[in-house]
Structures are given as structure tokens and as C-alpha cells.
Design a protein around this motif. Sequence first.
Motif, PDB file in Angstrom:
ATOM      1  N   ILE A  46      53.650  19.354 177.596  1.00  0.00           N
ATOM      2  CA  ILE A  46      54.830  18.675 177.165  1.00  0.00           C
ATOM      3  C   ILE A  46      55.927  19.570 177.785  1.00  0.00           C
ATOM      4  CG2 ILE A  46      56.836  17.896 175.570  1.00  0.00           C
ATOM      5  CD1 ILE A  46      54.201  17.059 173.634  1.00  0.00           C
ATOM      6  N   GLY A 104      59.657  19.806 177.001  1.00  0.00           N
ATOM      7  CA  GLY A 104      61.222  18.925 176.775  1.00  0.00           C
ATOM      8  C   GLY A 104      62.123  20.087 177.041  1.00  0.00           C
ATOM      9  N   TRP A 135      57.370  15.433 181.235  1.00  0.00           N
ATOM     10  CA  TRP A 135      58.811  15.805 181.139  1.00  0.00           C
ATOM     11  C   TRP A 135      59.344  15.024 179.721  1.00  0.00           C
ATOM     12  CZ3 TRP A 135      61.046  19.528 184.401  1.00  0.00           C
ATOM     13  CH2 TRP A 135      60.244  20.265 185.490  1.00  0.00           C
ATOM     14  N   VAL A 136      60.064  15.704 178.905  1.00  0.00           N
ATOM     15  CA  VAL A 136      60.600  14.745 177.822  1.00  0.00           C
ATOM     16  C   VAL A 136      62.144  15.255 177.651  1.00  0.00           C
ATOM     17  CG1 VAL A 136      60.440  14.363 175.408  1.00  0.00           C
ATOM     18  CG2 VAL A 136      58.314  14.664 176.575  1.00  0.00           C
ATOM     19  N   SER A 170      65.668  15.212 175.828  1.00  0.00           N
ATOM     20  CA  SER A 170      66.022  15.291 174.623  1.00  0.00           C
ATOM     21  C   SER A 170      67.042  14.100 174.502  1.00  0.00           C
ATOM     22  CB  SER A 170      66.779  16.556 174.027  1.00  0.00           C
ATOM     23  OG  SER A 170      65.787  17.538 173.929  1.00  0.00           O
ATOM     24  N   GLU A 224      61.779   9.289 173.416  1.00  0.00           N
ATOM     25  CA  GLU A 224      62.710   9.546 172.542  1.00  0.00           C
ATOM     26  C   GLU A 224      63.683   8.523 172.394  1.00  0.00           C
ATOM     27  OE1 GLU A 224      64.332  13.398 172.237  1.00  0.00           O
ATOM     28  OE2 GLU A 224      62.414  14.461 171.937  1.00  0.00           O
ATOM     29  N   SER A 230      66.790  14.879 167.905  1.00  0.00           N
ATOM     30  CA  SER A 230      65.598  14.772 168.469  1.00  0.00           C
ATOM     31  C   SER A 230      64.775  16.371 167.975  1.00  0.00           C
ATOM     32  CB  SER A 230      65.599  15.083 170.067  1.00  0.00           C
ATOM     33  OG  SER A 230      66.281  13.967 170.310  1.00  0.00           O
ATOM     34  N   ALA A 275      61.027  18.439 167.945  1.00  0.00           N
ATOM     35  CA  ALA A 275      59.917  18.475 168.859  1.00  0.00           C
ATOM     36  C   ALA A 275      58.565  17.970 168.382  1.00  0.00           C
ATOM     37  CB  ALA A 275      59.757  20.021 169.040  1.00  0.00           C
ATOM     38  N   THR A 306      58.134  14.382 168.559  1.00  0.00           N
ATOM     39  CA  THR A 306      57.601  14.284 170.028  1.00  0.00           C
ATOM     40  C   THR A 306      56.206  14.396 170.251  1.00  0.00           C
ATOM     41  OG1 THR A 306      59.912  14.931 170.866  1.00  0.00           O
ATOM     42  CG2 THR A 306      58.207  14.756 172.487  1.00  0.00           C
ATOM     43  N   TRP A 360      52.548  23.069 175.131  1.00  0.00           N
ATOM     44  CA  TRP A 360      53.908  22.859 175.230  1.00  0.00           C
ATOM     45  C   TRP A 360      54.558  24.097 176.137  1.00  0.00           C
ATOM     46  CZ3 TRP A 360      56.416  19.320 171.718  1.00  0.00           C
ATOM     47  CH2 TRP A 360      57.481  19.248 171.890  1.00  0.00           C
TER      48      TRP A 360
END
Length: 208
Positions: free
Chosen positions: A6, A8, A36-37, A39, A73, A80, A82, A85, A100
Motif C-alpha cells: 500500500i 498511501g 496507491w491509496v 487520502s 476510501e 482517513s 491507515a 485502509t 506499507w
Amino acid sequence: MQQLAIFGGTFDPIHWGHLLIAETALHQVPLKKVIWVPSLNPPHKEAALFEHRVEMLQRATEDNPAFTVSLVEVNRSGVSFAINTLIDLSAFYQNTHWYWILGLDAFQTLPRWYRGHELAQMCDWLIAPRLLGGETIAQSELICKQVEQQLKEQSFTIHWQFLNIPLLGVSSSLIRKLCCQRQSIRYLVPESVRAYIANNNLYSNKSE
């Protein structure tokens, strides 16, 4: 068991440094995929509209089949965090060993994250050295070992490693500042991202 990571962040905007970090992680571990996350509601900062940041992420990563942008999300209300997620993605990507990706500055604050001590044990951590601080690798390792010791004192364990990346003096805040000053950001971000920023007049009224 597949290995996924991840990555983020606010990505406000995404730049070549982010992409280099993700590419390095992909091959150093090695990983099957980097997720890719962006926020939705960053807890400690204001950011450009989520839709803008997602579009720039998708443009920047679309040519790499090992990169995927998650909108996990979107349906979440409030700030948000982690750990939420990771829990949500674990339900979707089962039988996974999680990593991560984050920068040294963020890793240093991990013990203060919401349920950070619990999160520390749920994945392995891939740390990008600080790009602009001037620290040596030895100094960076000391910072990470201090985080490890803080967690150990409360009976939590953590596994981490540095990403072997060249240091690039580029940051999202620098790009926003240059945009505000109407200076060129060409070669700091992918061309598709630069064009999107220009076409949507992003960051023109921000001071950083």
C-alpha cells in the motif's frame, strides 16, 4: 501468498519522486502490485479536491500494469486512518503478505497514529529516506530504531527496511509553491500531470 504494498498519501500532486519510490519497492521486495491509496480526508492537512488528486494519480500510473489506484476510501465518512485502509483492502485481497510504503518523516510518527501500535504488526514497512533533510543513512536508521524501540517497550514488534532509492529534491509542497509562483514544473511531474494541473488551474492560489 502474494506480496502487495500500500502506498498511501495525499499525492497533492503526485510527482516523479513518488513514482521512483513505488518502482523501487516493486523490485526490491519484490512485489506483485503497488496499490496507491489517495487520502479522501487527510487528518492533518488540507488538499486539492479528491477527484483532482485521483485523476492525476491515474494519469501518472496508467502505463505500469503493476500499479493500481484504489478508491477504497470513497465510501468512508470522517477522517482517513491507515488501519482502516489496510483492513478494507485485506478483505478484498486475501491471502496476502502486506507491505506499507512511506517516507521517513511519516514512519517517525507511526507510534502516534490512530491504532498505530496495532497497525505496526499488521504489515512490513518499506521506508523511503528523507529526500530533503540531509540526513545520512546512519542517522535515518537511528530514527527507525527509535521507533522500533518505542513499540517494543509496549510489547509490539515491527519489521522495516529502507528502499534503496537515489535522493531527489522534489516534493509536493515544492510543486505547489512553484505553481503558485507561476514557475515551470516540467520534469518534476509526468507530463500528463503537468497538463492536468495547468488545464484545471490547480495550486495557483496556494502559498505552498
